[in-house]
Design a protein around this motif. Structure first.
Motif, short mmCIF file in Angstrom:
data_model
loop_
_atom_site.label_atom_id
_atom_site.label_comp_id
_atom_site.label_asym_id
_atom_site.label_seq_id
_atom_site.Cartn_x
_atom_site.Cartn_y
_atom_site.Cartn_z
N PHE A 262 1.13 21.51 0.11
CA PHE A 262 0.34 19.81 1.19
C PHE A 262 0.26 19.00 0.25
CE2 PHE A 262 -1.83 20.38 5.35
CZ PHE A 262 -0.60 21.30 5.94
N ALA A 263 1.07 18.18 -0.56
CA ALA A 263 0.70 17.23 -1.69
C ALA A 263 -0.20 16.51 -1.99
CB ALA A 263 2.46 16.76 -2.05
N LEU A 344 -7.32 10.46 7.67
CA LEU A 344 -6.57 11.19 6.72
C LEU A 344 -4.97 11.71 6.95
CD1 LEU A 344 -6.66 13.41 3.79
CD2 LEU A 344 -6.45 15.05 5.73
N ARG A 345 -4.04 10.70 6.65
CA ARG A 345 -2.88 10.36 6.81
C ARG A 345 -1.76 11.29 5.98
NH1 ARG A 345 -2.03 5.01 3.30
NH2 ARG A 345 -3.21 5.97 2.71
N ILE A 346 -1.41 12.23 6.85
CA ILE A 346 -0.32 13.61 6.93
C ILE A 346 1.13 13.27 6.86
CG2 ILE A 346 0.00 16.13 7.25
CD1 ILE A 346 -3.07 16.47 8.44
N LEU A 347 1.75 13.06 6.66
CA LEU A 347 3.61 12.76 6.27
C LEU A 347 3.77 13.56 6.62
CD1 LEU A 347 5.59 10.62 6.06
CD2 LEU A 347 5.48 10.62 3.49
N ALA A 381 14.78 12.26 5.61
CA ALA A 381 14.90 11.56 4.65
C ALA A 381 13.98 10.03 4.20
CB ALA A 381 16.61 10.11 4.88
N THR A 382 13.32 9.49 5.80
CA THR A 382 11.82 8.51 5.34
C THR A 382 10.82 9.04 5.10
OG1 THR A 382 13.08 7.71 7.50
CG2 THR A 382 11.27 7.17 6.81
N LEU A 383 11.36 10.49 5.13
CA LEU A 383 9.86 11.11 4.05
C LEU A 383 10.00 10.76 2.70
CD1 LEU A 383 7.79 14.24 4.97
CD2 LEU A 383 9.29 14.31 3.00
N ALA A 384 11.57 11.22 2.56
CA ALA A 384 12.16 11.17 0.88
C ALA A 384 11.16 9.77 0.47
CB ALA A 384 12.97 11.70 1.42
N GLN A 385 12.13 9.42 1.31
CA GLN A 385 11.70 7.41 0.72
C GLN A 385 9.26 7.41 0.93
OE1 GLN A 385 13.76 5.04 3.22
NE2 GLN A 385 12.91 2.95 2.37
N ASN A 386 9.68 7.50 2.24
CA ASN A 386 7.85 7.31 2.20
C ASN A 386 6.51 8.14 0.94
OD1 ASN A 386 8.50 5.34 3.89
ND2 ASN A 386 7.38 6.68 5.77
N ILE A 395 -2.01 12.91 2.04
CA ILE A 395 -1.05 14.53 1.97
C ILE A 395 -0.12 14.23 2.66
CG2 ILE A 395 -0.88 16.70 2.76
CD1 ILE A 395 -3.80 17.19 2.90
N TYR A 396 1.30 15.06 1.88
CA TYR A 396 2.53 14.43 2.36
C TYR A 396 2.95 16.60 2.12
CZ TYR A 396 6.01 15.03 -1.69
OH TYR A 396 5.54 15.65 -3.08
N ILE A 397 4.27 17.14 3.15
CA ILE A 397 4.23 18.33 3.77
C ILE A 397 5.95 18.81 2.76
CG2 ILE A 397 4.69 20.56 4.60
CD1 ILE A 397 2.53 18.95 6.66
N THR A 398 5.47 19.49 1.79
CA THR A 398 7.07 20.01 1.73
C THR A 398 6.87 21.59 1.07
OG1 THR A 398 8.40 19.33 -0.17
CG2 THR A 398 6.33 19.54 -1.22
N HIS A 399 7.59 21.52 0.53
CA HIS A 399 7.89 23.60 -0.20
C HIS A 399 8.11 23.68 -1.22
CE1 HIS A 399 11.88 23.06 2.80
NE2 HIS A 399 12.15 23.82 1.75
#
Length: 492
Positions: A262-263, A344-347, A381-386, A395-399
């Motif tokens: 969770f970034a 709390l906004r989770i992308l 693709a939208t997540l990567a842009q936002n 928070i955005y979720i990645t790995h």
């Protein structure tokens, strides 16, 4: 040695063949210098190259460099011999001027390049085929940064260098033939490719490689099982048994692979408050999140250390703050912070389904603690842009796969999109990157991991094993977070 490899060495023409690869989505750029996305690395590593690369044991080896650098005793000067006779896909010949121009751009536009820009005193072409990098202070991870295909120190013709490169020209074993957005990217053999020697050899066995964006993970599985794809990336672990029992396909399990994360937005929003961050860390039920995401303990480990057992960087520093699963403590921290119910906004995205599944369980734990949670579920693709706009998420979720050098973890740097600019952390990180002694670096890394937990710089969920799949009998593809297909040969 395979028949195809024998034919190649003997000079016999290879049989025409195409390798079809299902990937999780469309690469939004073919310029790996400006992207940290795995899907970009997977595709572009076939036609864009770097001075160095990693071998199968994660040791740095030459690729476009002729040899390892000559490093001065004080660790400040790297003299790099550049290979002669290397041809770009436009027919021009690579020399040190191309390398200098590319690395100059890398430290300006690439997240990993920018992370060391302050330490780079100069990059000079000190001969037609020699480059000299001079640092203002020692930087131990430099070679790993130059070797990584993610936010890559890619080498382009000097004439094409610009802040934004519209047409990417590389030196790789394959070249870009066609790109139909959301349908396929077609690569074909580069017949004038100059083969590196040793561990970096790339045999060019397939005549053509096609990368097909398939956002739905179930569709990737079905395409693999039906024989439509020779390889499929990013599969759901629930598909393991079906693939294993199939006559047409084989599972490829990367164990251990890496860690979901969770970034955290340190630039603006509610997560800039340490007490709020600590409340999030206390509330998250990591066991439940991992079970929801992977379903079987053979695919995950509930573990907070940033590196798993067996790795040089393994330490338990700070892990007492991992997996607290204590919503009452989190509620108390929210009260202390004066939390007023701001969402709390989770992308997140469903193209990596396990990201979404973790987010849903996290939401429940956070709401039990008193958070108002707003889920923003978009395509990758939208997540990567936002995620590049700090106004849009908390928070955005990645790995990430486990990387051979911790300095490759971009989130640790204040220059990363998360903007974690803690002065104490910066000082520890600076000591870590300037220290050459391996044992001393391990001790400093323990300090770094400690502050990751104490300041909640990022939130590691756990360890996981990644599932890919290949057609039955396919040879020549080494299991990797970034599988390469230049040596791929289907079963006869």
């Amino acid at each position: 040695m395979t028949a195809a490899a024998t034919a190649l060495i003997a000079g016999t023409p290879l049989a025409a063949q195409t390798i079809d690869v299902a990937i999780i989505g469309e690469p939004d750029t073919f310029d790996p210098m400006i992207s940290t996305k795995d899907v970009v690395s997977i595709v572009t590593q076939h036609f864009v190259e770097t001075l160095y690369t990693f071998d199968e044991s994660w040791s740095v080896v030459p690729l476009l460099a002729a040899d390892m650098p000559e490093i001065s005793d004080d660790g400040l000067t790297y003299v790099i011999p550049v290979r002669e006779g290397v041809t770009f896909h436009d027919g021009s010949t690579m020399d040190s001027a191309d390398v200098k121009a590319s690395l100059d751009r890398w430290i300006e536009v690439a997240s990993r390049g920018r992370s060391i820009a302050e330490q780079v005193e100069s990059i000079e072409a000190t001969g037609d085929f020699e480059l000299t990098i001079t640092l203002s202070e020692p930087y131990a991870p430099l070679m790993s940064l130059l070797a990584f295909s993610n936010s890559a120190a890619a080498i382009y013709p000097e004439e094409t260098i610009a802040p934004e490169i519209e047409t990417v020209i590389g030196t790789g074993p394959y070249m870009l033939e066609a790109h139909e957005p959301d349908q396929y990217t077609q690569l074909v053999r580069f017949e004038d490719y100059t083969q590196p020697t040793g561990a970096a050899e790339r045999q060019q066995i397939p005549e053509e490689i096609r990368f097909v964006p398939v956002p739905d993970p179930n569709t990737r599985v079905e395409g693999l099982l039906s024989g439509q794809f020779d390889y499929a990336d990013g599969l759901q672990t629930e598909a393991y048994d079906r693939i294993e029992s199939s006559d047409t396909a084989e599972p490829v399990l990367l164990e251990p692979f890496g860690w979901p994360v969770f970034a955290v937005n340190h630039k603006q929003g509610i997560m800039t408050d340490l007490t709020i961050r600590q409340a999030v860390q206390a509330a998250l039920p990591f066991d439940d999140m991992l079970f929801a995401a992977f379903g079987d303990e053979k695919f995950f480990q509930t573990e907070g250390a940033l590196y798993p057992e067996g790795w040089t960087w393994r330490t338990d520093a700070g892990t007492e703050l991992y997996n607290q699963n204590d919503q009452e403590k989190a509620a108390s921290l929210l009260e202390e912070a004066g939390y007023d119910g701001e969402p709390l906004r989770i992308l997140t995205s469903r193209q990596y389904e396990f990201h979404y599944q973790m987010a849903e369980v996290a939401r429940m734990g956070l709401e039990m603690a008193g958070f108002t949670v707003e889920m923003d579920v978009v395509d990758w693709a939208t997540l990567a842009q936002n995620r590049d706009n700090p106004e849009l998420w908390d928070i955005y979720i990645t790995h990430s796969p486990f990387l051979p050098e911790p300095a490759l973890i971009s989130s640790l740097f204040s220059s990363a999109r998360e903007g974690w600019d803690n002065p104490e952390k910066n000082e520890i990180l600076n000591r870590f990157t300037s220290e050459a002694d391996p044992e001393a670096r391990q001790e400093i890394f323990a300090e770094l991991q400690q502050i990751v937990f104490e300041d909640v710089g990022l939130i590691k969920v756990g360890n996981f094993n990644a599932l890919q799949g290949q057609s039955a009998g396919l040879e020549g593809v080494t299991p990797s977070p970034w599988p390469a297909f230049w040596n791929a040969q289907p079963a006869e």
